[in-house]
Enzyme design. Structure first.
Site, PDB file in Angstrom:
ATOM      1  CB  SER A  43       2.927   5.023   4.743  1.00 46.61           C
ATOM      2  OG  SER A  43       1.706   5.470   4.243  1.00 46.61           O
TER       3      SER A  43
ATOM      4  CD  GLU B 292     -22.442 -12.663   9.652  1.00 43.15           C
ATOM      5  OE1 GLU B 292     -22.777 -13.859   9.487  1.00 43.15           O
ATOM      6  OE2 GLU B 292     -22.392 -11.857   8.732  1.00 43.15           O
TER       7      GLU B 292
ATOM      8  CE  LYS C  83       2.087  -0.991  -4.917  1.00 44.57           C
ATOM      9  NZ  LYS C  83       3.262  -0.959  -4.032  1.00 44.57           N
ATOM     10  CG  ASP C  84      -3.850   3.185  -2.992  1.00 48.11           C
ATOM     11  OD1 ASP C  84      -3.098   2.228  -2.763  1.00 48.11           O
ATOM     12  OD2 ASP C  84      -3.957   4.161  -2.222  1.00 48.11           O
TER      13      ASP C  84
ATOM     14  CG  HIS D 260      -1.946  12.399   5.466  1.00 53.29           C
ATOM     15  ND1 HIS D 260      -2.928  12.918   4.674  1.00 53.29           N
ATOM     16  CD2 HIS D 260      -1.745  11.151   5.002  1.00 53.29           C
ATOM     17  CE1 HIS D 260      -3.299  12.035   3.772  1.00 53.29           C
ATOM     18  NE2 HIS D 260      -2.602  10.947   3.961  1.00 53.29           N
TER      19      HIS D 260
END
Lengths: 262, 426
Positions: B221, B289, B245-246, B217
């Site tokens: 981004s 895994e 959008k998220d 922040h």
């Protein structure tokens, strides 16, 4: 430098030869088991459910054939409601077994007949006793068998129906059997199923294939008793998510209209 | 935290709280209308929020599972089966947690490769990137210990193989392994401490995530063209644009996640883990895994005659096993240096075609490493593993530094809004 390179090339070459010859030996001895053929199961697919009649016949096969050696530790009598038995039938099944309980108020252990909350009785008191009675090999617990083997239900079915005479040149040791689908082929379990080995209460003809089909259906249930609820809930969840996501997509489009050129 | 004293909300109750604890302006500044975000983010920028949400799902489902789980070698396996059969919706919670681990890694790997492609690690986001690498390491430790808890065959043998790696450390190796185990083999003490740490580590991850988002922040981004926002024209407020959008991305993600939980819950698992742990029977192939397979391939590439990438030249210093262990950890730790290995002054691979090509080769190489990690370490697979291991390090240590410094990048657009306008109009 050149020497080192030469040395390594030699080493690689030698390794390749060794690896190749191992591979060849492996395939000549037939060490790899073939892939079990795909069967049609009632519990396959997104809408699959357990064929309850088959599972109940499978329970009979388990009790009359498998239970002599194999435990089913994760299953209590009360769980059997999951393959369609009524409370009375379950009480009757449970009552057939003798359970050691206690200690009572005097500190003594006592015998009582089984109740639905009891686990299915295991054939042996412990692994040592199981091994001692079976040529030193513990017969595995069957509760999760369908989930615990590559190939799942198809593998267990192929194994149960895969007993044949050994191909010429293969020596089967004392106490072992030849099975097409068992890794390494030599299995400690003798062919467990035989035609008419059980007498089905519902009159179904008890061929080996039929018994194998039924007991695998039963074991599919013991491995995943939640499967029917899981699949029906999954359908509702997915329908909800598809609608919800489609709406969110619309909202996103509306909110973002013209935003980039703002 | 810069708070705006003149910030006024409509609701007097909110204002009362805000005056004493400026939590509403804090939220508004971090996820709300007051957080400007580049307006050209593509859907690859959804995976950060997806990772955060998955972490939340793992925490909640894990805490419920811990209420029913028994960390004891005699009861652990049966207690998990108890959860599957007798606990109300226990099967659902356990499958959510079990598949959530795989989903978490899928999302995070996409998030990492997005960062690599668009150069998100460049200044001034070096610490942001490095915190991300530490989150990955903490996730791996958590996932590894979590996989041990059901106490199946792969749990036990996986734990044995991985903890044994530390015995490669000269002089103190064996002592360290005994210390890790709390005994002389993987046993009850090991299971208990793994349970304790598996419960602790997610909260360490939460702490790292807080730092990660804090650092994010400060400069906001990165974005597909890698040009920082300069004017208000370049940005959109986070809410409502990126919240919606998220959320839409979350919907798509949950559809995939739910498909596995309800219709293929054991797709990512190993059948062997439905067999209770038995120290006397070793499984034919011990595999970790899927999300560890590339690193497992790097570990096993180091054999006594591994010439291609530098074991033979250093064989007089250390054992092949130790070299493998060091390489495995180095393969992740090297990522910390990405901001300096990449010397380009243009961030996004969009303007660096040569670099972009090597990015895709690197991605493919990682996939091949993953495939190799799942195969027995012998024959051709071993050679492929050694080649791809060599390439992995060559990419980070040779290709990235050279290509980034030699390639003449294309000229990026003037600004985000210029780029957006030109694509929108033409």
């Amino acid at each position: 430098m050149r020497n080192i390179l030469q040395k390594h090339l030699n080493l690689y070459f030698a390794l390749a030869v060794v690896v190749f010859s191992f591979g060849a030996a492996d395939s000549m001895a037939g060490g790899k088991a073939p892939k079990p053929p795909k069967q049609e199961w009632s519990f396959d697919g997104m809408f699959g459910t357990f064929d309850k009649a088959a599972a109940q016949r499978g329970f009979q096969v388990y009790q009359e054939v498998c239970a002599g050696c194999h435990s089913l530790r994760q299953i209590d009598f009360r769980h059997l409601a999951g393959i369609g038995y009524t409370e009375e039938q379950i009480k009757a099944f449970a009552a057939e077994s003798e359970v050691t309980d206690g200690p009572d108020d005097e500190g003594e252990m006592f015998e009582r007949s089984g109740i639905p909350a009891d686990p299915l009785p295991s054939p042996f008191a412990n692994d040592q006793a199981a091994a001692a009675s079976n040529n030193g090999k513990v017969p595995p617990d069957l509760s999760l068998m369908n989930k615990a083997r590559i190939g799942g239900a198809d593998y267990v079915y192929a194994l149960l129906t895969g007993y044949t005479d050994p191909p010429s040149g293969i020596e089967v040791p004392e106490g072992g059997s030849y099975n097409t689908y068992y890794p390494g082929h030599i299995i400690a379990m003798a062919a467990p199923l035989s035609d008419e080995g059980v007498e089905y209460q519902d009159g179904t003809k008890a061929t080996v294939a039929q018994q194998a089909n039924d007991v695998v259906t039963f074991l599919a249930w013991t491995a995943e008793p939640e499967m029917e609820r899981r699949k029906s809930m999954g359908l509702k969840v997915l329908i909800f998510l598809f609608i919800f996501t489609a709406l969110l997509y619309r909202v996103k489009k509306v909110v973002w209209k013209g935003a980039k050129l703002r | 935290m810069s708070t705006n004293p003149s910030k006024k909300f409509k609701n007097p109750m909110v204002n009362w709280i805000e005056y004493r604890l400026p939590i509403f302006s804090f939220l508004d500044n971090s996820l709300g209308s007051n957080y400007p975000t580049p307006k050209n983010l593509n859907y690859f920028w959804n995976f950060g929020s997806l990772a955060g949400i998955t972490l939340g799902i793992m925490l909640v489902s894990g805490i419920v599972l811990a209420m029913h789980y028994t960390a004891h070698v005699d009861y652990a396996f049966d207690s998990v089966e108890r959860i599957m059969r007798d606990v109300n919706y226990g099967w659902l919670i356990r499958y959510i947690h079990m598949n959530g681990g795989s989903m978490f890694f899928i999302v995070v790997y996409i998030h990492i490769f997005r960062g690599l492609y668009y150069g998100s690690y460049h200044a001034p986001r070096e610490l942001l990137w490095m915190l991300g690498v530490f989150i990955l390491l903490a996730m791996m430790a958590t996932a590894f210990m979590g996989y041990v808890l059901p106490w199946g065959q792969m749990s036990f043998w996986g734990a044995t193989v991985i903890t044994n790696l530390f015995s490669a450390i000269p002089l103190v190796g064996d002592a360290i392994v005994t210390w890790l185990w709390g005994g002389f083999s993987v046993d009850n003490a090991t299971l208990n401490r793994f349970f304790s740490l598996h419960y602790l580590m997610p909260f360490v991850i939460v702490g790292l995530v807080v730092l990660h988002i804090w650092a994010l922040h400060v400069h906001s981004s990165n974005n597909p063209i890698g040009i920082d926002a300069k004017t208000e024209q370049d940005t959109l407020p986070f809410h409502p644009y990126y919240t919606v959008k998220d959320l839409y991305g979350l919907g798509v993600f949950l559809i995939c996640y739910a498909f596995f939980v309800f219709y293929a819950p054991n797709f990512f698992g190993e059948p062997d883990n439905y067999i209770e742990a038995n120290p006397l029977v070793t499984p034919a192939h011990i595999v970790p895994e899927w999300y560890f397979l590339p690193f497992y391939a790097i570990l096993r590439a180091f054999t006594a005659d591994f010439f291609l990438f530098a074991y033979t030249p250093i064989s007089w210093i250390m054992s092949a096993k130790l070299a493998g262990v060091i390489a495995m950890f180095a393969s992740i730790l090297l990522l910390l240096l990405m901001p300096w290995l990449d010397g380009s002054n243009v961030k996004s691979s969009k303007f660096r075609p040569l670099y972009a090509m090597f990015f895709w080769i690197f991605l493919l190489n990682c996939v091949v490493l993953g495939i190799v990690g799942g195969k027995p370490a012998e024959g051709t697979w071993l050679y492929i593993g050694q080649f791809t291991t060599t390439y992995y390090f060559a990419h980070l240590l040779v290709i990235v530094p050279l290509v980034s410094r030699l390639e003449q990048p294309k000229t990026p657009p003037e600004s985000i809004s210029a780029a957006v306008t030109s694509t929108a109009q033409g």
